[in-house]
Design a protein around this motif. Structure first.
Motif, short mmCIF file in Angstrom:
data_model
loop_
_atom_site.label_atom_id
_atom_site.label_comp_id
_atom_site.label_asym_id
_atom_site.label_seq_id
_atom_site.Cartn_x
_atom_site.Cartn_y
_atom_site.Cartn_z
N THR A 370 19.51 34.88 13.10
CA THR A 370 20.39 34.97 14.26
C THR A 370 20.14 36.22 15.10
N LYS A 371 20.47 36.09 16.39
CA LYS A 371 20.42 37.23 17.30
C LYS A 371 21.56 37.10 18.30
N ARG A 372 22.38 38.15 18.43
CA ARG A 372 23.45 38.18 19.43
C ARG A 372 23.03 39.06 20.60
N VAL A 373 23.31 38.59 21.79
CA VAL A 373 23.17 39.40 23.00
C VAL A 373 24.59 39.67 23.47
N GLU A 374 25.06 40.89 23.32
CA GLU A 374 26.48 41.18 23.51
C GLU A 374 26.70 42.21 24.62
N PRO A 375 27.82 42.10 25.33
CA PRO A 375 28.10 43.05 26.40
C PRO A 375 28.53 44.41 25.89
N TRP A 376 29.15 44.48 24.71
CA TRP A 376 29.53 45.77 24.14
C TRP A 376 29.49 45.68 22.61
N GLU A 377 29.35 46.79 21.99
CA GLU A 377 29.15 46.86 20.55
C GLU A 377 30.30 46.21 19.79
N GLY A 378 29.95 45.31 18.90
CA GLY A 378 30.94 44.72 18.01
C GLY A 378 31.68 43.52 18.55
N SER A 379 31.49 43.16 19.81
CA SER A 379 32.23 42.02 20.36
C SER A 379 31.85 40.71 19.68
N TRP A 380 30.64 40.64 19.16
CA TRP A 380 30.17 39.39 18.55
C TRP A 380 30.92 39.04 17.27
N LYS A 381 31.60 39.99 16.68
CA LYS A 381 32.28 39.73 15.41
C LYS A 381 33.38 38.67 15.54
N GLN A 382 33.81 38.41 16.77
CA GLN A 382 34.82 37.39 17.00
C GLN A 382 34.21 36.01 17.29
N TRP A 383 32.91 35.96 17.47
CA TRP A 383 32.27 34.67 17.77
C TRP A 383 32.19 33.83 16.50
N ASN A 384 32.45 32.54 16.63
CA ASN A 384 32.43 31.65 15.47
C ASN A 384 31.02 31.13 15.22
N TRP A 385 30.33 31.81 14.31
CA TRP A 385 29.00 31.39 13.86
C TRP A 385 29.06 31.25 12.35
N ARG A 386 28.65 30.08 11.84
CA ARG A 386 28.67 29.93 10.39
C ARG A 386 27.43 29.20 9.90
N SER A 387 27.12 29.43 8.64
CA SER A 387 26.02 28.76 7.95
C SER A 387 26.59 28.07 6.72
N VAL A 388 26.40 26.76 6.65
CA VAL A 388 26.92 25.97 5.53
C VAL A 388 25.78 25.14 4.94
N GLY A 389 25.42 25.41 3.70
CA GLY A 389 24.40 24.61 3.01
C GLY A 389 23.00 24.82 3.52
N ASP A 390 22.75 25.88 4.28
CA ASP A 390 21.40 26.15 4.76
C ASP A 390 20.53 26.67 3.62
#
Length: 434
Positions: A370-390
């Motif tokens: 994964t790679k996040r392109v974020e406007p400010w540090e740490g904002s991506w922690k609220q984005w819903n990204w998950r990995s299940v059974g990968d």
């Protein structure tokens, strides 16, 4: 007493013989009935195969209800295995098993429209129209295309199921601008769209693109191009995408081989939604798939895209896909190559990764999926990204974020994932079939 015992044993033996004879007789009758049924079945199939295989140019009859279709295909898939040359069924790939199990698929081509899955499952393309046979590989005049060319077919106002008379190499002078309710079906032939402009799906609906080799697409534009029988207009410069989806819905891109274009291989932007990208083979490209126009274009929050059963192969660098704003289900794909990262995003997209196989490159600094392109540090922690059974191989790792609750991913779930252990088999025939 002894005589009575012998009589009793004799009666028992006689009864046992009668039972055995009855069972054998029943088995013989069952075998005979089975042989008769098999003979009848073979005779019926032979009669069907001896019919005229040429495409008939008539309007499609009403298709069976979706549920009946699913039940019928499930029964056939569970009770028989048919080998059709390079076609085979019961692979575990629900799209392929849907149509490849039909020996007469060439006479039932429009059945393909019932086989889609995911967010683009309702894309019917040209199912309810007549067949159009492309006989001419030329593209001499984008404003006044000749009948028999691919451009003449895709601009028509009526629904069409477009097929090809023979193998073709088509070099487009300008973007191939598609009209609504069209299927491009290249099964059974080897069709390349290459070394010129490529496909634009703009402000239309219900498109199926199946079985093409699309590669070496170049920027074109600053020219007049026809988009319907009654309209042509000025086109500014196009980026050189293999397939560009712009403000469109109910799109299915299946079993294509895409590589080495000037910009993206597939871009979906400007409020496009209800899209499935499946069974494709991507190779030799930098920015592979872009989903979402820009961080500021909030209309892309309606975007829902399924990316399933694809093979991301050699020579790829990044964006498999790169997402913005919307809901993205990445399921049962095989990632065998990337140089920077596999899945990226910005503007808080929801990404549901399930049952994929991620094989990290040798480079120790490119192991993260994964790679996040974020406007400010740490904002991506609220984005819903998950990995299940990968399945994460060679040091690959997926950085999850946001809420873990399944309800958070309801709008990013489009089909049931299969085990990642099946990915190799499910994606073994990804790309154009030839």
């Amino acid at each position: 007493m002894a005589a009575a015992l012998r009589l009793s044993c004799l009666c028992f033996l006689q009864l046992l013989i009668v039972i055995v004879l009855f069972i054998n007789s029943s088995a013989d009758n069952s075998i005979e009935e089975a042989e008769q049924f098999q003979s009848l079945s073979n005779s019926t199939m032979a009669n069907r195969l001896s019919g005229n295989d040429e495409l008939r140019h008539e309007h499609a009859v009403d298709d069976p209800e979706a549920i009946a279709s699913m039940v019928d295909m499930s029964i056939r898939n569970s009770t028989e295995r048919r080998k059709l040359g390079y076609f085979s069924c019961t692979t575990g790939n629900p799209i392929d098993d849907c149509w490849r199990c039909d020996r007469n698929w060439q006479r039932n081509r429009r059945r393909l429209a019932d086989c889609s899955i995911g967010f683009g499952r309702n894309a019917i393309g040209g199912r309810d129209g007549r067949f159009y046979v492309v006989t001419d590989s030329g593209d001499d005049d984008p404003v006044n295309p000749r009948p028999g060319t691919l451009r003449h077919a895709v601009i028509q106002d009526e629904p069409l199921w477009i097929v090809f008379k023979r193998d073709m190499h088509i070099t487009l002078k300008q973007e191939l601008i598609m009209n609504s309710f069209k299927t491009i079906d290249a099964r059974g032939v080897n069709v390349h769209i290459a070394n010129g402009a490529c496909i634009t799906i703009q402000f239309v609906t219900n498109i199926i693109i199946h079985g093409l080799h699309i590669h070496d697409c170049k920027p074109t534009g600053n020219a007049m191009v026809r988009s319907s029988p009654s309209h042509y207009g000025w086109r500014t410069m196009a980026d050189g995408d293999a397939i560009s989806i712009f403000g469109s819905s109910h799109i299915w891109v299946d079993h294509n081989s895409l590589s080495n274009c000037a910009d993206g291989l597939i871009d979906a932007i400007m409020g496009s939604t209800a899209i499935t990208i499946s069974n494709n083979y991507f190779t030799h490209h930098n920015e592979v798939i872009l989903l979402g126009h820009s961080d500021s274009y909030v209309r892309d929050k309606v975007m829902q895209v399924t990316i399933a059963f694809n093979h991301f192969g050699e020579g790829l660098i990044q964006r498999m896909p790169r997402c913005r704003h919307g809901y993205f289900h990445v399921v049962n794909n095989d990632y065998t190559h990337w140089e920077m990262y596999a899945i990226g995003g910005s503007a808080a997209p929801t990404i549901n990764s399930q049952g994929n196989r991620y094989l990290a490159p040798v480079n120790p600094f490119a192991k993260e999926v994964t790679k996040r392109v974020e406007p400010w540090e740490g904002s991506w922690k609220q984005w819903n990204w998950r990995s299940v059974g990968d399945l994460l191989l060679n040091g690959a790792y997926f950085t999850a974020s946001g809420r873990a609750a399944p309800g958070s991913y309801a709008r990013a779930s489009s089909l049931a994932a299969k085990s990642s252990s099946m990915v190799g088999m499910i994606t073994s025939n990804a790309g154009a079939l030839s």
